[in-house]
Scaffold this motif. Structure first.
Motif, mmCIF file in Angstrom:
data_model
loop_
_atom_site.group_PDB
_atom_site.id
_atom_site.type_symbol
_atom_site.label_atom_id
_atom_site.label_comp_id
_atom_site.label_asym_id
_atom_site.label_seq_id
_atom_site.Cartn_x
_atom_site.Cartn_y
_atom_site.Cartn_z
ATOM 1 N N UNK A 188 -34.888 37.228 -57.306
ATOM 2 C CA UNK A 188 -35.203 37.725 -56.455
ATOM 3 C C UNK A 188 -36.545 38.668 -56.349
ATOM 4 N N UNK A 189 -37.823 38.546 -55.406
ATOM 5 C CA UNK A 189 -38.366 38.938 -55.748
ATOM 6 C C UNK A 189 -38.749 40.155 -53.791
ATOM 7 N N UNK A 190 -38.487 41.493 -53.743
ATOM 8 C CA UNK A 190 -38.810 41.624 -52.567
ATOM 9 C C UNK A 190 -40.223 42.990 -52.344
ATOM 10 N N UNK A 191 -40.657 42.986 -51.335
ATOM 11 C CA UNK A 191 -41.627 43.863 -51.011
ATOM 12 C C UNK A 191 -41.579 44.557 -49.186
ATOM 13 N N UNK A 192 -41.818 45.710 -49.128
ATOM 14 C CA UNK A 192 -41.638 46.346 -47.716
ATOM 15 C C UNK A 192 -42.952 47.184 -47.302
ATOM 16 N N UNK A 193 -43.011 46.444 -45.711
ATOM 17 C CA UNK A 193 -44.244 46.714 -45.855
ATOM 18 C C UNK A 193 -43.891 47.833 -44.302
ATOM 19 N N UNK A 194 -44.142 48.474 -44.368
ATOM 20 C CA UNK A 194 -45.320 50.069 -43.132
ATOM 21 C C UNK A 194 -44.977 49.127 -42.272
ATOM 22 N N UNK A 195 -44.675 50.038 -40.189
ATOM 23 C CA UNK A 195 -45.674 49.594 -39.059
ATOM 24 C C UNK A 195 -47.403 48.936 -39.078
#
Length: 92
Positions: free
Chosen positions: A79-86
């Motif tokens: 699993x790889x993930x990334x987080x985006x701000x609004x």
């Protein structure tokens, strides 16, 4: 035979790059859905690449990509993930 982690990581990273091109609204649309793709890796094996979004709080969205080869790795995929701000920027 076990999951080739290097190939799985490349497939996950490629999918995350594709997701980076989609804006915040596209990620929000994935909150109640998931995207499943069957991809052939460079080793000729078929891999499942599953993308799904999670509410990370404060308007942030976490896009996770899980990769498995359909064997035992389906129980514990890479699993790889990334987080985006609004505002469309990413958490580094």
């Amino acid at each position: 035979m076990s999951l080739d982690g290097r190939i799985a990581a490349v497939l996950a990273d490629v999918r995350l790059v594709e997701w980076q091109r989609i804006g915040y609204d596209g990620w929000r649309a994935m909150l109640d859905d998931k995207d499943i793709r069957q991809v052939v890796g460079e080793d000729g094996k078929r891999y499942s690449v599953v993308s799904y979004a999670l509410d990370d709080g404060d308007g942030r969205i976490r896009m996770s990509v899980a990769v498995d080869d359909g064997a035992w790795s389906a129980l514990a995929p890479l699993v790889r993930d990334q987080i985006m701000h609004p505002d469309g920027t990413f958490v580094e």
